[in-house]
Design a protein around this motif. Sequence first.
Motif, PDB file in Angstrom:
ATOM      1  N   PHE A 127      20.120  38.075  10.762  1.00 34.67           N
ATOM      2  CA  PHE A 127      20.070  36.641  11.044  1.00 34.67           C
ATOM      3  C   PHE A 127      21.477  36.048  10.953  1.00 34.67           C
ATOM      4  O   PHE A 127      22.262  36.418  10.076  1.00 34.67           O
ATOM      5  N   PHE A 167      11.054  30.692   9.386  1.00 30.21           N
ATOM      6  CA  PHE A 167      12.477  30.421   9.199  1.00 30.21           C
ATOM      7  C   PHE A 167      12.669  28.991   8.699  1.00 30.21           C
ATOM      8  O   PHE A 167      11.915  28.082   9.064  1.00 30.21           O
ATOM      9  N   ALA A 222      14.350  33.192   5.385  1.00 26.69           N
ATOM     10  CA  ALA A 222      13.526  33.802   6.431  1.00 26.69           C
ATOM     11  C   ALA A 222      12.547  34.782   5.795  1.00 26.69           C
ATOM     12  O   ALA A 222      12.872  35.454   4.807  1.00 26.69           O
ATOM     13  N   LEU A 260      20.991  29.487   8.290  1.00 25.40           N
ATOM     14  CA  LEU A 260      19.617  29.825   7.970  1.00 25.40           C
ATOM     15  C   LEU A 260      19.457  29.804   6.456  1.00 25.40           C
ATOM     16  O   LEU A 260      20.124  30.549   5.739  1.00 25.40           O
ATOM     17  N   SER A 302      12.047  23.886  10.247  1.00 29.72           N
ATOM     18  CA  SER A 302      11.372  25.160  10.051  1.00 29.72           C
ATOM     19  C   SER A 302      10.939  25.683  11.413  1.00 29.72           C
ATOM     20  O   SER A 302      10.781  24.910  12.371  1.00 29.72           O
ATOM     21  N   LEU A 335      15.973  26.267   8.446  1.00 30.83           N
ATOM     22  CA  LEU A 335      17.338  26.159   8.939  1.00 30.83           C
ATOM     23  C   LEU A 335      17.716  24.700   9.149  1.00 30.83           C
ATOM     24  O   LEU A 335      16.854  23.822   9.246  1.00 30.83           O
ATOM     25  N   GLY A 354      18.645  35.423  15.602  1.00 31.58           N
ATOM     26  CA  GLY A 354      18.068  36.532  14.869  1.00 31.58           C
ATOM     27  C   GLY A 354      17.817  37.733  15.744  1.00 31.58           C
ATOM     28  O   GLY A 354      17.814  37.642  16.982  1.00 31.58           O
TER      29      GLY A 354
END
Length: 869
Positions: free
Chosen positions: A111, A165, A118, A115, A89, A167, A173
């Motif tokens: 983005f 975020f 978000a 991901l 994160s 991921l 981004g």
Amino acid sequence: ASHLFLSLLFLPNTNYQAIALSQMAAFTFFFLLSILLPSNSLAQLILDVFENSAMVGSPVDSRHLNSLSNFSILIPRNQADNNNKMEYSARILGSIDLTSISESFAIQCQFLGELSAALVWIDDHLVCQNGLYNMTESDATMMDGTPSTPLSRLRRTSLLFRAHFWLSSTAKGSIRWALMNSRQQINDDIQYLADIDSIYTDIPSSVLVPTILEPERKRIDMAEKVTQGWGIWNHNSIFDFILLPEGLRISLKFCNNRTGQCWDRAIPSQDFVRVTAPIASDFSFLKYHIYLMDRKVHITVTMSGKSMAPDDGDSRYDRLLLLVETVQCGCCCEDLKIHFVGNVAYAPLRSGTITKNGNATALILQGNGLRSVDLFPDKDSTQNLDDGNDHELIVSLALVGEALGVSTGKESMPVSSIRAELNAMEEIERAKYQQVYPDDSFMVELLMAIQAAVLWNWIYTPSEFSPLAPVSRGWNFIKNGYSVDFGYVIFDWDNELASLLLAHTTAPKEMAYSNFVQVVRSKTFKGFIPNFAAGGMKSQDRTEPPLGAKILEELYQIYNDKWIIDLLWDDLADNIDWFFRERLLRGLIALGSDPVSYQGKWAGHDMQCARFESGLDNSPMYDGDFFDLTTNSMQMHDVGMTSLVVMELESLARLAAIIGRSEDVIDQMKNRAKKLSDNISERLWDETQGIYANRYWNGTFSTRISPTSFYPLLTDAPSVSQVSSMTRNWLLNSSRFCIDQSWPDNLNSDQCWWGLPSISADDPAFPKLGYWRGYVWGPMAQIVYWSLSNKKYSDLPSVKAARKALSKQMTEMFMNVWEKHGRVCENFSPHREVDNCTGDYFYHWGALCGLLTITEELHDHGKIVTTMD
């Protein structure tokens, strides 16, 4: 600098030394530049990356961003190259300084990379989301920050910026803005251009600031404090027990093995559920009943999310204890199986693994990069486990009086030990209320019921910054969430009143603050607090009755914290500024609904949506269609809403003085309040009816009288003689609002037994009843109580009698239903023989009816500051 200098001493290669020297020179240059240049010339935001999905602990990478265009979120190389990818994160935090920006602006987010999700907020406006909600184009225009709903500088120039975020590998981004004139809102050309990149430009680095205002910092710390531990955090079901911040979840599921029918979700308002009190604010104790198979099977579930640490005295630590017991078994219990299902809540924003131990007698829940939890069945049940998948433990529960338990920890516990610890937790919780009212068992039960009303609706959802208390778990305005975990809705005045309730319970102040901040910060791009908000979508056309400043003032009187006023004063002033821009017509407030760009059920700009703005959705006061498309309002001045705006202005003036705002600001609020109050006095008193009333623009008064006609007592508008007349002839009249100090030994009819119907009992709509057409409502009772507490009138004999009688009747009505059914009603029937809810069965603002007695007791002992004091 010291690291670079040391490198010169130990690098043998002169080329390396040259590199180090150049780095040293560059560092020195930028260090001197940071001193010599203005502070905003090197403005930056802070990007932190965490090796878990909950943004907790120390970041594995932390750096500054001087641009939101084309930024990268970097995952450590050794992890990014690992085939067994885990979820990370990341968070960008800082402020946007709009001191030099006069235009409104729209936001665009793009983005790239792996991901999962978000979320991007500016001043708590959720302007971008990815991975949580599958919004239609119309849904997206209900969010703030679009070309039709651009953000702008209102009273506050420093806006908190947050981006979260989730991921599994490096991602990129870009967050940009489009400056525009506010007059271009809802313009066809702008709408057409909304999808064209060319209207968006980079956000200047000069407006990006790493510092966060102190009240915002306190709020962030508060959010972390209240988002911890085991609890019934999921809006969707009290069968879910979730550990935060990890998101690890144990879910109950009851299945009829013969028919295949299963019950895997439950909320307090459902017929087969009955919740109880006490419920602890930290979820260290709660208990509820469930009735299955045509109510032939009665089971209780008792839970604790905390446990006494044997080596730490009274310190507590997160530990889940669950006890499931059979109370009644009319049939079929031999077919009943109980599943304890392990999973991760709020995916993809939380991640982890669920496995079993070697002999399949325990679940192992592991949050990625976070705590691991082992769940054991009690020692007796270990021998009776059914085969199940790797994510659940299945146990039979057949006999009356039979119990099984589960616990987290290092080993299995006996059922007797689980029960004993839960009983101890209950006693600890009960002692808190008994300490408040040591000699009054009724008040103890009342206080427990009020706390239960809010805490059974206490939830967490990731699109809100901290936990909150929606009015009921049964309401959800999220249409297309990634999962049911993301459902919820905020209603304006409904939710604000939950903080008033919390402030009078044993819950810590942070809970009252957390809920209140989330409601106030749900405000729209125009600055008003919307009728509803959920997942960034808002009613952009209308608000609801304004109570925020009044409630904030009450919170200050109880807790004496100035920082919460500093945090929210501008937001609440923005809300009132909007009323003066959009709803002040001919010197008084008219209800309305603005044009919007989205379509569908909530599109607005009609009479019904203007009714929704009143909060009294189908009140007889608003029968007919007198909506004016030009002014976006009803062609009627509303006595209730105008009085509430005056109340808010008076509170804002006093709050502004507390935090040291300028005399000009304080005078602005006072002058606005006086002008409105004078206009109420001069134009909304109906001498013929002997009461304040709504007035159509053609000059005629409405004859549909509701409790809102008593709201002018919140102001200085009425004379003493008018107040005495209103209370005697209307409020204390058994054929109208049926409040009587001799109740229950009075002359009230059975049809108006409990008193304060939402329309006068002599109105033609009253006999049929229906929602706001005669049912009794907690928020109306609360506002009438505030009205009767105005220091200017509170000692008048008729006012004092009315206030005490109102408190008694409303509290008895509330407790009558709670004690019989364990319910907190959205609204109540005024009829004597009706002892159950007439609306939603568990809607926390029904407890306001009970709060009046607690407030009145404080009032009698001089512990409460009256309105307008």
